[in-house]
Design a protein around this motif. Structure first.
Motif, PDB file in Angstrom:
ATOM      1  N   ALA A 130       0.755  -1.089   0.060  1.00 56.36           N
ATOM      2  CA  ALA A 130       0.083   0.191   0.104  1.00 56.36           C
ATOM      3  C   ALA A 130       0.774   1.117  -0.119  1.00 56.36           C
ATOM      4  CB  ALA A 130      -1.010  -0.099   1.285  1.00 56.36           C
ATOM      5  N   ALA A 131       0.310   2.607  -0.359  1.00 53.35           N
ATOM      6  CA  ALA A 131       1.179   3.671  -0.356  1.00 53.35           C
ATOM      7  C   ALA A 131       1.305   4.191   1.127  1.00 53.35           C
ATOM      8  CB  ALA A 131       0.336   4.745  -0.972  1.00 53.35           C
ATOM      9  N   PRO A 132       2.330   4.520   1.541  1.00 50.36           N
ATOM     10  CA  PRO A 132       2.417   5.168   2.665  1.00 50.36           C
ATOM     11  C   PRO A 132       1.474   6.217   3.367  1.00 50.36           C
ATOM     12  CG  PRO A 132       4.469   5.225   1.769  1.00 50.36           C
ATOM     13  CD  PRO A 132       3.663   4.597   0.646  1.00 50.36           C
ATOM     14  N   ALA A 133       0.722   5.926   4.233  1.00 57.43           N
ATOM     15  CA  ALA A 133      -0.131   6.744   4.680  1.00 57.43           C
ATOM     16  C   ALA A 133       0.232   8.062   5.511  1.00 57.43           C
ATOM     17  CB  ALA A 133      -1.333   6.180   5.485  1.00 57.43           C
ATOM     18  N   ASN A 134       1.281   7.895   5.920  1.00 58.02           N
ATOM     19  CA  ASN A 134       1.935   9.016   6.883  1.00 58.02           C
ATOM     20  C   ASN A 134       3.295   9.405   6.446  1.00 58.02           C
ATOM     21  OD1 ASN A 134       3.385   7.334   9.047  1.00 58.02           O
ATOM     22  ND2 ASN A 134       1.298   6.525   9.205  1.00 58.02           N
ATOM     23  N   TRP A 135       3.866  10.570   7.081  1.00 54.47           N
ATOM     24  CA  TRP A 135       5.410  10.903   6.780  1.00 54.47           C
ATOM     25  C   TRP A 135       6.353   9.884   7.606  1.00 54.47           C
ATOM     26  CZ3 TRP A 135       5.996  13.693   2.803  1.00 54.47           C
ATOM     27  CH2 TRP A 135       7.296  14.267   2.533  1.00 54.47           C
ATOM     28  N   SER A 136       5.870   9.379   8.524  1.00 57.44           N
ATOM     29  CA  SER A 136       7.098   8.626   9.177  1.00 57.44           C
ATOM     30  C   SER A 136       7.107   7.427   8.407  1.00 57.44           C
ATOM     31  CB  SER A 136       6.579   8.441  10.649  1.00 57.44           C
ATOM     32  OG  SER A 136       5.300   7.589  10.742  1.00 57.44           O
ATOM     33  N   ASP A 137       6.235   6.748   7.659  1.00 53.41           N
ATOM     34  CA  ASP A 137       6.509   5.726   6.954  1.00 53.41           C
ATOM     35  C   ASP A 137       7.153   6.050   5.539  1.00 53.41           C
ATOM     36  OD1 ASP A 137       5.086   4.112   8.406  1.00 53.41           O
ATOM     37  OD2 ASP A 137       2.863   4.507   7.137  1.00 53.41           O
ATOM     38  N   VAL A 138       7.148   7.409   5.204  1.00 54.46           N
ATOM     39  CA  VAL A 138       7.957   7.851   3.880  1.00 54.46           C
ATOM     40  C   VAL A 138       9.453   7.863   4.660  1.00 54.46           C
ATOM     41  CG1 VAL A 138       8.321   9.629   2.584  1.00 54.46           C
ATOM     42  CG2 VAL A 138       5.972   8.989   2.928  1.00 54.46           C
ATOM     43  N   LEU A 139       9.558   8.402   5.715  1.00 53.61           N
ATOM     44  CA  LEU A 139      10.973   8.551   6.046  1.00 53.61           C
ATOM     45  C   LEU A 139      11.563   7.161   6.205  1.00 53.61           C
ATOM     46  CD1 LEU A 139      10.459  11.529   8.644  1.00 53.61           C
ATOM     47  CD2 LEU A 139      11.480  11.598   6.538  1.00 53.61           C
ATOM     48  N   ASP A 140      10.860   5.809   6.715  1.00 53.87           N
ATOM     49  CA  ASP A 140      11.146   4.778   6.772  1.00 53.87           C
ATOM     50  C   ASP A 140      11.908   4.243   5.364  1.00 53.87           C
ATOM     51  OD1 ASP A 140      11.082   4.640   9.554  1.00 53.87           O
ATOM     52  OD2 ASP A 140       8.983   3.604   9.475  1.00 53.87           O
ATOM     53  N   LEU A 141      10.979   4.484   4.424  1.00 53.89           N
ATOM     54  CA  LEU A 141      11.343   4.020   3.043  1.00 53.89           C
ATOM     55  C   LEU A 141      12.630   4.749   2.555  1.00 53.89           C
ATOM     56  CD1 LEU A 141       8.098   3.959   1.198  1.00 53.89           C
ATOM     57  CD2 LEU A 141       9.576   2.010   1.838  1.00 53.89           C
ATOM     58  N   ALA A 142      12.746   6.229   2.709  1.00 56.77           N
ATOM     59  CA  ALA A 142      13.546   7.129   2.420  1.00 56.77           C
ATOM     60  C   ALA A 142      15.148   6.544   2.943  1.00 56.77           C
ATOM     61  CB  ALA A 142      13.361   8.542   2.805  1.00 56.77           C
ATOM     62  N   ARG A 143      15.189   6.139   4.263  1.00 56.30           N
ATOM     63  CA  ARG A 143      16.274   5.592   5.043  1.00 56.30           C
ATOM     64  C   ARG A 143      16.604   4.435   4.236  1.00 56.30           C
ATOM     65  NH1 ARG A 143      12.974   7.033   9.526  1.00 56.30           N
ATOM     66  NH2 ARG A 143      13.633   8.860  10.526  1.00 56.30           N
ATOM     67  N   GLN A 144      15.864   3.657   3.364  1.00 56.01           N
ATOM     68  CA  GLN A 144      16.358   2.556   2.701  1.00 56.01           C
ATOM     69  C   GLN A 144      16.658   3.004   1.424  1.00 56.01           C
ATOM     70  OE1 GLN A 144      12.994  -0.290   2.862  1.00 56.01           O
ATOM     71  NE2 GLN A 144      12.420   0.329   4.982  1.00 56.01           N
ATOM     72  N   GLY A 145      16.725   4.018   1.075  1.00 56.87           N
ATOM     73  CA  GLY A 145      17.004   4.471  -0.443  1.00 56.87           C
ATOM     74  C   GLY A 145      16.172   4.323  -1.444  1.00 56.87           C
ATOM     75  N   ARG A 146      14.794   4.241  -1.170  1.00 57.39           N
ATOM     76  CA  ARG A 146      13.685   3.705  -1.825  1.00 57.39           C
ATOM     77  C   ARG A 146      12.702   4.978  -2.141  1.00 57.39           C
ATOM     78  NH1 ARG A 146      11.180  -1.648   0.098  1.00 57.39           N
ATOM     79  NH2 ARG A 146      10.484  -1.622  -1.810  1.00 57.39           N
ATOM     80  N   VAL A 147      13.141   6.230  -2.020  1.00 60.88           N
ATOM     81  CA  VAL A 147      12.329   7.542  -2.072  1.00 60.88           C
ATOM     82  C   VAL A 147      12.940   8.631  -2.890  1.00 60.88           C
ATOM     83  CG1 VAL A 147      11.106   9.339  -0.934  1.00 60.88           C
ATOM     84  CG2 VAL A 147      11.032   7.057   0.077  1.00 60.88           C
ATOM     85  N   LEU A 148      12.458   9.024  -4.028  1.00 63.74           N
ATOM     86  CA  LEU A 148      12.826  10.362  -4.545  1.00 63.74           C
ATOM     87  C   LEU A 148      11.685  11.398  -4.342  1.00 63.74           C
ATOM     88  CD1 LEU A 148      14.269   8.760  -7.974  1.00 63.74           C
ATOM     89  CD2 LEU A 148      15.560   9.743  -6.128  1.00 63.74           C
ATOM     90  N   LEU A 149      12.200  12.586  -4.456  1.00 63.04           N
ATOM     91  CA  LEU A 149      11.335  13.805  -4.309  1.00 63.04           C
ATOM     92  C   LEU A 149      11.698  14.837  -5.349  1.00 63.04           C
ATOM     93  CD1 LEU A 149       9.001  15.263  -2.574  1.00 63.04           C
ATOM     94  CD2 LEU A 149      10.733  15.885  -1.069  1.00 63.04           C
ATOM     95  N   PRO A 150      11.040  15.270  -6.369  1.00 65.86           N
ATOM     96  CA  PRO A 150      11.325  16.116  -7.229  1.00 65.86           C
ATOM     97  C   PRO A 150      11.399  17.732  -6.523  1.00 65.86           C
ATOM     98  CG  PRO A 150       9.020  15.776  -7.533  1.00 65.86           C
ATOM     99  CD  PRO A 150       9.547  14.754  -6.738  1.00 65.86           C
ATOM    100  N   LEU A 151      12.602  18.201  -6.678  1.00 65.86           N
ATOM    101  CA  LEU A 151      12.949  19.636  -5.832  1.00 65.86           C
ATOM    102  C   LEU A 151      13.628  20.642  -6.896  1.00 65.86           C
ATOM    103  CD1 LEU A 151      14.558  18.182  -2.495  1.00 65.86           C
ATOM    104  CD2 LEU A 151      12.267  18.874  -2.848  1.00 65.86           C
TER     105      LEU A 151
END
Length: 389
Positions: A130-151
């Motif tokens: 499922a898609a992450p529902a909250n920001w803490s779940d996003v950060l967990d994925l980011a720590r695994q190198g699995r997130v990108l964010l267009p900046l």
């Protein structure tokens, strides 16, 4: 039938170009009016002077923050013409979120929405349950190198705006404290935290760059938590991996609200020699029947609720519309005054510098508020519109 030839300018992604060509072919069959479309890059779409385009094209695809500049330059024809009130009422009633009123400025309607978007969430259903529902779940994925964010500008500012809105204190158009200082500082700290976890290349990536990476074979990226939705990537066969889209993950506790509204509208040049025929096409392509039918079928991302509610349109796009509708309905409209476009660039650059150099959050927010005040002409001064995004 007519042998009139019109010229139009849109943007170069298949979502922006293909439906214009397909619908124009149908329009030619119906009316004999031929419309030839040119396209420009996403970066040019976000920055090129509209007045210059209006002198070369009859029809122009624009985004809503340009309307203040457009009004000052007198380069577009208002579309709220006498005798077509019922058609406009139907377009307004079919607006997803605030798409239709976003093109209304100083009491006139300068474009009709044909494409609706806001920052939503892109994810890989073959990687996540499922898609992450909250920001803490996003950060967990980011720590695994699995997130990108267009900046890449202006998307860093769009992320800032979305996070502020999600925290319940969206930016305001007043002459001072565009961003609430306390909320703005928290937002920048949230951005600084995730920026430290993702690839620094994100500072130069726009949404298309991120989605191309996510949809490519061998990609490890499972989530882009705040990104403008692109229905193309939700269609089977568009790229090697099919993406799914969902509501934004919550930083606050109000659900998926506050996302910065995007999308595009169809506008008519004030310099057109066939203005009435161009206006006729604008009304037609923005209508629910066309948006739900040929526009969506050609890979467009419709703005009309008739398409967003349609089961067949959703099925073809992996429920893109159904699964992001709450975010779109709760989206926030950016400022649109003459001067905003220059601010958008300057503010995005300021945020990125702060992320790169790890500046103090209060200092960054103070600079954003100062830049916003400076984007308005001084009292008594002539208000010249900026030329770049």
């Amino acid at each position: 039938m007519s042998d009139v030839m019109l010229k139009g300018m849109t943007w170069s992604h298949p979502r922006g170009y293909d439906p214009m060509v397909a619908c124009s072919a149908l329009w030619k069959q119906r009316t004999g009016v031929n419309i030839e479309w040119d396209k420009r890059s996403l970066q040019d779409f976000e920055s090129f002077p509209v007045e210059e385009l209006a002198r070369a094209y009859d029809l122009i695809v624009i985004d809503h923050p340009h309307v203040g500049q457009i009004t000052a330059e007198n380069c577009l024809a208002p579309l709220d013409v006498v005798g077509r009130e019922a058609e406009r009422a139907a377009l307004a009633a079919g607006s997803v979120g605030r798409s239709y009123p976003s093109y209304n400025w100083q009491g006139r309607q300068w474009a009709f929405p044909i494409d609706t978007a806001s920052q939503v969430q892109a994810w890989r259903p073959d990687m996540l349950s499922a898609a992450p529902a909250n920001w803490s779940d996003v950060l967990d994925l980011a720590r695994q190198g699995r997130v990108l964010l267009p900046l890449r500008p202006p998307h860093s500012l769009m992320t800032f705006y979305t996070l502020a809105g999600n925290l319940g204190r969206p930016a305001v158009e007043g002459p001072s404290d565009h961003v609430n200082p306390a909320t703005g500082s928290r937002v920048f700290e949230v951005m600084r935290e995730i920026a430290a976890l993702i690839d620094p290349a994100c500072l130069g990536m726009d949404p298309i760059d991120v989605l191309e990476d996510m949809a490519g074979s061998g990609s490890r990226i499972a989530c882009a938590p705040l990104i403008y939705g692109y229905v193309s990537y939700a269609i089977a066969g568009f790229r090697s991996s099919r993406l799914a889209f969902a509501d934004i993950p919550s930083v606050g506790d109000a659900g998926p609200v506050g996302s910065a509204l995007g999308g595009t509208g169809i506008a008519v040049s004030a310099f057109s020699n066939a203005m009435q025929k161009a206006i006729d096409f604008a009304y037609w392509i923005a209508s629910g029947e066309v948006q739900r039918g040929p526009y969506a079928a050609a890979g467009g991302q419709p703005s009309h609720a008739a398409a967003w509610d349609d089961a067949a349109v959703n099925a073809a796009a992996g429920n893109f519309y159904k699964d992001t509708r709450p975010t779109l309905e709760g989206a926030w409209v950016r400022p649109r005054h003459d001067g905003y476009m220059a601010f958008q660039q300057a503010a995005s650059d300021r945020i990125n510098l702060g992320l790169i150099e790890k500046h103090d959050a209060d200092r960054v927010v103070a600079d954003l508020n100062r830049l916003f005040v400076e984007s308005f002409p001084a009292p008594g001064a002539a208000g010249g519109g900026p030329e770049t995004n």
